[in-house]
Motif scaffolding. Structure first.
Motif, PDB file in Angstrom:
ATOM      1  N   THR A  10      17.944  14.974 -57.808  1.00 32.56           N
ATOM      2  CA  THR A  10      17.006  14.843 -56.688  1.00 32.56           C
ATOM      3  C   THR A  10      17.061  16.049 -55.766  1.00 32.56           C
ATOM      4  OG1 THR A  10      17.294  12.430 -56.767  1.00 32.56           O
ATOM      5  CG2 THR A  10      16.270  13.355 -54.794  1.00 32.56           C
ATOM      6  N   SER A  14      13.918  18.542 -55.390  1.00 35.69           N
ATOM      7  CA  SER A  14      13.351  18.631 -54.042  1.00 35.69           C
ATOM      8  C   SER A  14      13.404  20.059 -53.533  1.00 35.69           C
ATOM      9  CB  SER A  14      14.120  17.706 -53.091  1.00 35.69           C
ATOM     10  OG  SER A  14      13.954  16.352 -53.429  1.00 35.69           O
ATOM     11  N   TRP A  15      14.531  20.718 -53.754  1.00 34.31           N
ATOM     12  CA  TRP A  15      14.693  22.109 -53.314  1.00 34.31           C
ATOM     13  C   TRP A  15      13.668  23.019 -53.982  1.00 34.31           C
ATOM     14  CZ3 TRP A  15      18.392  25.816 -56.021  1.00 34.31           C
ATOM     15  CH2 TRP A  15      18.383  27.062 -55.402  1.00 34.31           C
ATOM     16  N   LEU A  24       5.418  20.737 -56.330  1.00 33.78           N
ATOM     17  CA  LEU A  24       5.347  19.521 -55.535  1.00 33.78           C
ATOM     18  C   LEU A  24       4.065  18.755 -55.833  1.00 33.78           C
ATOM     19  CD1 LEU A  24       6.426  18.966 -51.918  1.00 33.78           C
ATOM     20  CD2 LEU A  24       4.102  18.319 -52.565  1.00 33.78           C
ATOM     21  N   ILE A  49      11.390  14.012 -55.274  1.00 33.09           N
ATOM     22  CA  ILE A  49      11.008  15.105 -54.372  1.00 33.09           C
ATOM     23  C   ILE A  49      10.862  14.541 -52.964  1.00 33.09           C
ATOM     24  CG2 ILE A  49       9.906  16.540 -56.119  1.00 33.09           C
ATOM     25  CD1 ILE A  49       7.206  15.420 -55.204  1.00 33.09           C
ATOM     26  N   HIS A  50      10.978  15.408 -51.958  1.00 32.66           N
ATOM     27  CA  HIS A  50      10.962  14.967 -50.573  1.00 32.66           C
ATOM     28  C   HIS A  50      10.135  15.898 -49.696  1.00 32.66           C
ATOM     29  CE1 HIS A  50      14.215  12.562 -52.190  1.00 32.66           C
ATOM     30  NE2 HIS A  50      14.091  11.782 -51.134  1.00 32.66           N
ATOM     31  N   TRP A  53      14.088  18.708 -45.668  1.00 28.80           N
ATOM     32  CA  TRP A  53      15.529  18.532 -45.837  1.00 28.80           C
ATOM     33  C   TRP A  53      16.045  17.287 -45.127  1.00 28.80           C
ATOM     34  CZ3 TRP A  53      18.155  20.699 -49.500  1.00 28.80           C
ATOM     35  CH2 TRP A  53      17.759  21.946 -50.007  1.00 28.80           C
ATOM     36  N   LEU A  56      15.249  14.298 -47.282  1.00 27.27           N
ATOM     37  CA  LEU A  56      16.142  14.330 -48.437  1.00 27.27           C
ATOM     38  C   LEU A  56      17.555  13.915 -48.054  1.00 27.27           C
ATOM     39  CD1 LEU A  56      16.823  15.179 -51.397  1.00 27.27           C
ATOM     40  CD2 LEU A  56      17.162  17.504 -50.512  1.00 27.27           C
ATOM     41  N   GLY A 112       9.265  10.744 -52.210  1.00 24.05           N
ATOM     42  CA  GLY A 112      10.560  10.367 -51.650  1.00 24.05           C
ATOM     43  C   GLY A 112      11.234   9.246 -52.416  1.00 24.05           C
TER      44      GLY A 112
END
Length: 202
Positions: A10, A14-15, A24, A49-50, A53, A56, A112
């Motif tokens: 994750t 996400s990063w 994304l 994905i978020h 930060w 996340l 998310g």
């Protein structure tokens, strides 16, 4: 161990998505892409994905503490990958009501891990309802937090306006409880017994 694996995947995705908007857009839950292009994998990938930060970090801290506490139980009943199957299926089930509601809304997007994380949290609460959860550094019994969480999510889902998918929170929480009870019905008795005997009174 599996909790660390889920957190690692994750955080990595996400990063990468933070730095690559096109990635994304490919992974996010966008209902028309599922409805028209049959990109059903988005029902899963949106949970890895978020938005930023902070989003996340909050989800992964929750998953870290409560995922580690229950993944061993799932291994006993479902094998070594049982916890992963539970978590990934929770992400899918939690988002389904949202997908149905916004199926033809080209302006709607969701992302998310909150649905899956809610399932993990509420599965844990069934086992230890009086454990203390720190909310903004204040210790709160898990069962009290659960009641407040559900109540607020219902209210916020009806009023909206904060760009948070409260429907996924509620669906994930319900799924976590139902999954646990179906996997091991005796958990209901354990929960009621624990509920009747608050640990801080012993």
């Amino acid at each position: 161990m599996l909790t660390f694996l889920l957190i690692g995947v994750t955080v990595l995705l996400s990063w990468r998505a933070f730095e690559r908007p096109r990635l994304l857009e490919r992974l996010i839950l966008w209902p028309p892409a599922i409805d028209r292009k049959h990109q059903y994998e988005r029902l899963v990938t949106h949970g890895f994905i978020h938005a930023d930060w902070q989003h996340l970090l909050f989800n992964m801290i929750t998953l870290f503490f409560f995922g580690r506490a229950i993944e061993g139980l799932f291994a006993q009943y479902m094998g070594p990958l049982g916890f992963v199957l539970f978590y990934v299926s929770a992400i899918v089930v939690a988002i389904l009501p949202t997908y149905v509601r916004h199926r033809r809304d080209a302006n709607y997007r969701s992302l998310g891990a909150s649905g899956g994380v809610s399932a993990v949290l509420f599965a844990f609460i069934l086992l230890d309802p009086w454990t203390l959860i720190f909310v903004f550094f204040l210790p709160v019994p898990a069962i009290v937090y659960a009641v407040a969480y559900v109540g607020y999510s219902f209210w916020a889902d009806k009023h909206g306006g904060d760009n948070v998918n409260h429907s996924a929170h509620l669906s994930g929480a319900a799924y976590g409880v139902l999954f646990m009870l179906l996997m091991e019905p005796r958990v209901a008795g354990v929960f009621l017994q624990e509920l009747a005997n608050p640990s801080f009174l012993s």
